[in-house]
Design an enzyme around this catalytic site. Structure first.
Site, PDB file in Angstrom:
ATOM      1  N   ARG A   1      36.166  -5.931 146.859  1.00 41.74           N
ATOM      2  CA  ARG A   1      35.025  -5.345 146.162  1.00 41.74           C
ATOM      3  C   ARG A   1      34.179  -6.363 145.385  1.00 41.74           C
ATOM      4  O   ARG A   1      32.951  -6.258 145.362  1.00 41.74           O
ATOM      5  CB  ARG A   1      35.484  -4.202 145.251  1.00 41.74           C
ATOM      6  CG  ARG A   1      36.091  -3.030 146.023  1.00 41.74           C
ATOM      7  CD  ARG A   1      36.381  -1.842 145.124  1.00 41.74           C
ATOM      8  NE  ARG A   1      35.157  -1.239 144.639  1.00 41.74           N
ATOM      9  CZ  ARG A   1      34.713  -1.353 143.390  1.00 41.74           C
ATOM     10  NH1 ARG A   1      35.405  -2.041 142.493  1.00 41.74           N
ATOM     11  NH2 ARG A   1      33.598  -0.771 143.024  1.00 41.74           N
TER      12      ARG A   1
ATOM     13  N   TYR B   1      30.422  -6.062 146.364  1.00 51.69           N
ATOM     14  CA  TYR B   1      29.547  -5.368 145.419  1.00 51.69           C
ATOM     15  C   TYR B   1      29.355  -6.095 144.083  1.00 51.69           C
ATOM     16  O   TYR B   1      28.802  -5.512 143.156  1.00 51.69           O
ATOM     17  CB  TYR B   1      30.120  -3.976 145.079  1.00 51.69           C
ATOM     18  CG  TYR B   1      30.545  -3.121 146.225  1.00 51.69           C
ATOM     19  CD1 TYR B   1      29.700  -2.863 147.289  1.00 51.69           C
ATOM     20  CD2 TYR B   1      31.810  -2.527 146.242  1.00 51.69           C
ATOM     21  CE1 TYR B   1      30.102  -2.050 148.340  1.00 51.69           C
ATOM     22  CE2 TYR B   1      32.212  -1.718 147.282  1.00 51.69           C
ATOM     23  CZ  TYR B   1      31.357  -1.481 148.337  1.00 51.69           C
ATOM     24  OH  TYR B   1      31.749  -0.680 149.368  1.00 51.69           O
TER      25      TYR B   1
ATOM     26  N   GLU C   1      33.572  16.421 145.755  1.00 48.67           N
ATOM     27  CA  GLU C   1      34.462  15.489 146.448  1.00 48.67           C
ATOM     28  C   GLU C   1      34.744  14.232 145.621  1.00 48.67           C
ATOM     29  O   GLU C   1      34.309  13.135 145.954  1.00 48.67           O
ATOM     30  CB  GLU C   1      33.842  15.071 147.787  1.00 48.67           C
ATOM     31  CG  GLU C   1      33.616  16.225 148.734  1.00 48.67           C
ATOM     32  CD  GLU C   1      32.634  15.898 149.845  1.00 48.67           C
ATOM     33  OE1 GLU C   1      32.547  16.678 150.802  1.00 48.67           O
ATOM     34  OE2 GLU C   1      31.934  14.853 149.741  1.00 48.67           O
ATOM     35  N   PRO C   2      35.467  14.357 144.519  1.00 45.51           N
ATOM     36  CA  PRO C   2      35.806  13.160 143.745  1.00 45.51           C
ATOM     37  C   PRO C   2      36.838  12.300 144.472  1.00 45.51           C
ATOM     38  O   PRO C   2      37.757  12.814 145.107  1.00 45.51           O
ATOM     39  CB  PRO C   2      36.404  13.743 142.455  1.00 45.51           C
ATOM     40  CG  PRO C   2      36.981  15.067 142.890  1.00 45.51           C
ATOM     41  CD  PRO C   2      36.044  15.579 143.944  1.00 45.51           C
ATOM     42  N   GLY C   3      36.661  11.016 144.408  1.00 48.19           N
ATOM     43  CA  GLY C   3      37.631  10.086 144.997  1.00 48.19           C
ATOM     44  C   GLY C   3      38.006   9.030 143.987  1.00 48.19           C
ATOM     45  O   GLY C   3      39.097   9.005 143.438  1.00 48.19           O
ATOM     46  N   ARG C   4      37.026   8.132 143.695  1.00 50.56           N
ATOM     47  CA  ARG C   4      37.238   7.068 142.724  1.00 50.56           C
ATOM     48  C   ARG C   4      37.745   7.613 141.384  1.00 50.56           C
ATOM     49  O   ARG C   4      38.638   7.037 140.757  1.00 50.56           O
ATOM     50  CB  ARG C   4      35.923   6.319 142.514  1.00 50.56           C
ATOM     51  CG  ARG C   4      36.007   5.119 141.601  1.00 50.56           C
ATOM     52  CD  ARG C   4      34.611   4.697 141.124  1.00 50.56           C
ATOM     53  NE  ARG C   4      33.657   4.655 142.213  1.00 50.56           N
ATOM     54  CZ  ARG C   4      33.391   3.585 142.942  1.00 50.56           C
ATOM     55  NH1 ARG C   4      34.021   2.460 142.703  1.00 50.56           N
ATOM     56  NH2 ARG C   4      32.486   3.633 143.899  1.00 50.56           N
TER      57      ARG C   4
ATOM     58  N   TYR D   1      39.540   2.202 146.690  1.00 48.08           N
ATOM     59  CA  TYR D   1      38.897   1.321 147.671  1.00 48.08           C
ATOM     60  C   TYR D   1      39.512  -0.071 147.754  1.00 48.08           C
ATOM     61  O   TYR D   1      39.024  -0.901 148.505  1.00 48.08           O
ATOM     62  CB  TYR D   1      37.389   1.212 147.401  1.00 48.08           C
ATOM     63  CG  TYR D   1      36.714   2.554 147.390  1.00 48.08           C
ATOM     64  CD1 TYR D   1      36.579   3.278 148.564  1.00 48.08           C
ATOM     65  CD2 TYR D   1      36.266   3.118 146.213  1.00 48.08           C
ATOM     66  CE1 TYR D   1      35.990   4.538 148.561  1.00 48.08           C
ATOM     67  CE2 TYR D   1      35.682   4.374 146.194  1.00 48.08           C
ATOM     68  CZ  TYR D   1      35.555   5.082 147.375  1.00 48.08           C
ATOM     69  OH  TYR D   1      34.990   6.323 147.371  1.00 48.08           O
TER      70      TYR D   1
ATOM     71  N   CYS E   1      40.947 -18.638 152.270  1.00 49.57           N
ATOM     72  CA  CYS E   1      40.170 -19.838 152.563  1.00 49.57           C
ATOM     73  C   CYS E   1      38.684 -19.497 152.590  1.00 49.57           C
ATOM     74  O   CYS E   1      38.017 -19.568 153.627  1.00 49.57           O
ATOM     75  CB  CYS E   1      40.628 -20.434 153.898  1.00 49.57           C
ATOM     76  SG  CYS E   1      40.016 -22.089 154.185  1.00 49.57           S
ATOM     77  N   GLU E   2      38.185 -19.059 151.446  1.00 50.39           N
ATOM     78  CA  GLU E   2      36.792 -18.661 151.276  1.00 50.39           C
ATOM     79  C   GLU E   2      36.365 -19.003 149.860  1.00 50.39           C
ATOM     80  O   GLU E   2      37.029 -18.607 148.901  1.00 50.39           O
ATOM     81  CB  GLU E   2      36.615 -17.144 151.476  1.00 50.39           C
ATOM     82  CG  GLU E   2      36.779 -16.655 152.882  1.00 50.39           C
ATOM     83  CD  GLU E   2      35.587 -16.963 153.762  1.00 50.39           C
ATOM     84  OE1 GLU E   2      34.490 -17.217 153.211  1.00 50.39           O
ATOM     85  OE2 GLU E   2      35.752 -16.959 154.993  1.00 50.39           O
TER      86      GLU E   2
END
Length: 442
Positions: free
Chosen positions: A331, A335, A291-294, A391, A362-363
């Site tokens: 991300r 992460y 199941e490759p995604g990235r 993602y 505003c962070e």
């Protein structure tokens, strides 16, 4: 140094070009922030997996992990390339079905599938459910029985293999919210219980050890443990696994120092390990699913931003703000993810300063890249951040009521809009003012 992926190149005007399309022209037509996908590179990655498995001699399915990037046009590409698709929600399932994706090639994942999602998937006659826990087994069996259908299942197991990756995306270890644990006997009990349920057919087991993996040893170890388990189950429960799904997690290069292996190397390690461990136990070779995604869409995606304000703190740092941020790429905040970037409109100019790229939310934590070497940055420059295909759009939000960006596929000199930029009306489209509030203002 900025790494050029796929069809990306610097053209004669010194500007970044993707799929034969000048990024400056893309921003003029579609605005920024803008997600740009290299369609040829996506298709190349799909074919690398399919071709490698075909050469192995195994029966196989390569299922694109749609959580990485799920829109109708992407589902169409996956279908055209002969792959399967895994989904983890009714929204992803609905997207796939609306795109015309063959339901029999859809696998439904998730650790908390609702009865409504299960009904929707059974009604669509999807190919397989990946069962994640004991609570799901009787619910799935009951709904299937009510609908007079028999459904195929894989039982997700945690093999006790810890991939060397970020703790939030490591899933194969014993302490995980996913799956039946192999070490404490839960996996064995799951096979035992599932085999007694009349509306379920056990195809085999599923194992996923984590994400952004750069080595093959974890996959080899998982294959060995799954094979040992399969032999035990066949001997003691008379259940033979026809399918072994070893998940995904294949890494990509985000920045210098990341060293993903060629797709064929991952596949060969997996198929060799399965062949060795099953053949040595006189066990019929199962089909292999992955199941490759990235690794299908990650390095095919580039985000284009327009540079806005700057803040120079002498002796400390220079902040350069762009018109996006954690709303289109959470991300780094989640992460500590790292990225490379280039001034797309001035890609050949030498670096003159080190800056940090800030988002517009505003962070204080809305930072995309720390300490990036660039030419002297000017208001209106186009910043291209590479490897944002996985993602990023999938996790995009409306925090601060910022509209989600548009998405385009580029190929052979043409750009196709596949997701429109959200409008102000889209932002408030689901808002409702109660009648009592309307009356109070009259």
């Amino acid at each position: 140094m900025y790494y050029l992926h796929g069809t990306s190149q610097i053209n004669d005007q010194g500007r970044l070009e993707i799929g034969g399309v000048d990024t400056k022209k893309l921003t003029e037509e579609f605005g920024t922030p803008l997600f740009v996908y290299d369609e040829a590179l996506i298709r190349q990655r799909c074919r690398e997996y399919v071709d490698a498995f075909r050469a192995s001699g195994f029966q196989f399915q390569v299922a694109y992990a749609s959580k990485a990037f799920c829109v109708k046009a992407m589902c169409r590409i996956v279908a055209e390339e002969g792959m399967s698709l895994d989904v983890v929600s009714d929204g992803e399932l609905y997207t796939a079905l609306e795109a015309g994706f063959p339901a029999e090639r859809i696998h439904f994942h998730g650790n908390n599938k609702t009865p409504e999602e299960i009904e929707m998937a059974i009604d669509a006659k999807i190919g397989c459910f990946v069962v994640d826990n004991f609570s799901e087994l009787p619910v799935l069996n009951s709904i299937a029985a009510e609908k007079r259908q028999n459904v195929n299942v894989l039982l997700r197991i945690t093999p006790g293999v810890e991939a060397h990756t970020h703790e939030f995306i490591s899933t194969g270890q014993t302490d995980s919210k996913f799956g039946f644990d192999l070490g404490n006997g839960s996996a064995y009990k799951a096979v035992e219980e599932a085999s007694k349920l009349s509306s379920l057919t056990i195809l085999g087991v599923h194992s996923h050890i984590g994400s952004q993996i750069f080595e093959v040893e974890g996959f080899r170890m998982a294959a060995e443990r799954v094979a040992d388990f399969a032999v035990q189950v066949r001997s003691e429960l008379q259940v033979t696994f026809k399918v072994i799904n070893l998940g995904g997690g294949f890494g990509i290069r985000y920045v210098e120092g990341h060293t993903p292996l060629p797709v064929a190397v991952y596949v060969k390690a997996i198929t060799d390990a399965v062949r060795e461990n099953f053949s040595s136990n006189d066990y019929p070779l199962p089909a292999i699913w992955v199941e490759p995604g990235r690794s299908i869409v990650g390095d095919a995606g580039t985000t284009l931003y327009t540079v806005g304000t700057t803040k120079d703190i002498p002796g400390v740092r220079k902040y350069v703000a762009v018109d996006g941020g954690m709303t289109d790429n959470p991300r780094p905040a989640l992460y500590d993810s790292e990225y490379e970037a280039v001034l797309a409109n001035r890609a050949t100019e030498p670096a003159e300063e080190v800056v940090s790229i800030a988002g517009k939310c505003c962070e204080s934590g809305d930072m995309l890249i720390w300490d990036l070497s660039l030419p002297k940055v000017e208001n209106g420059d186009i910043l291209a951040v590479s490897c944002t295909g996985a993602y990023n759009y999938a996790m995009a939000s409306n925090y601060n009521r910022i509209r989600r960006p548009a998405v385009v596929f580029v190929k052979d000199g043409h750009a196709d809009l596949i997701v429109k930029r959200e409008s102000y009306k889209d932002i408030i489209g689901n808002d409702v003012i109660p009648e009592r509030m309307k009356q109070a203002n009259q």
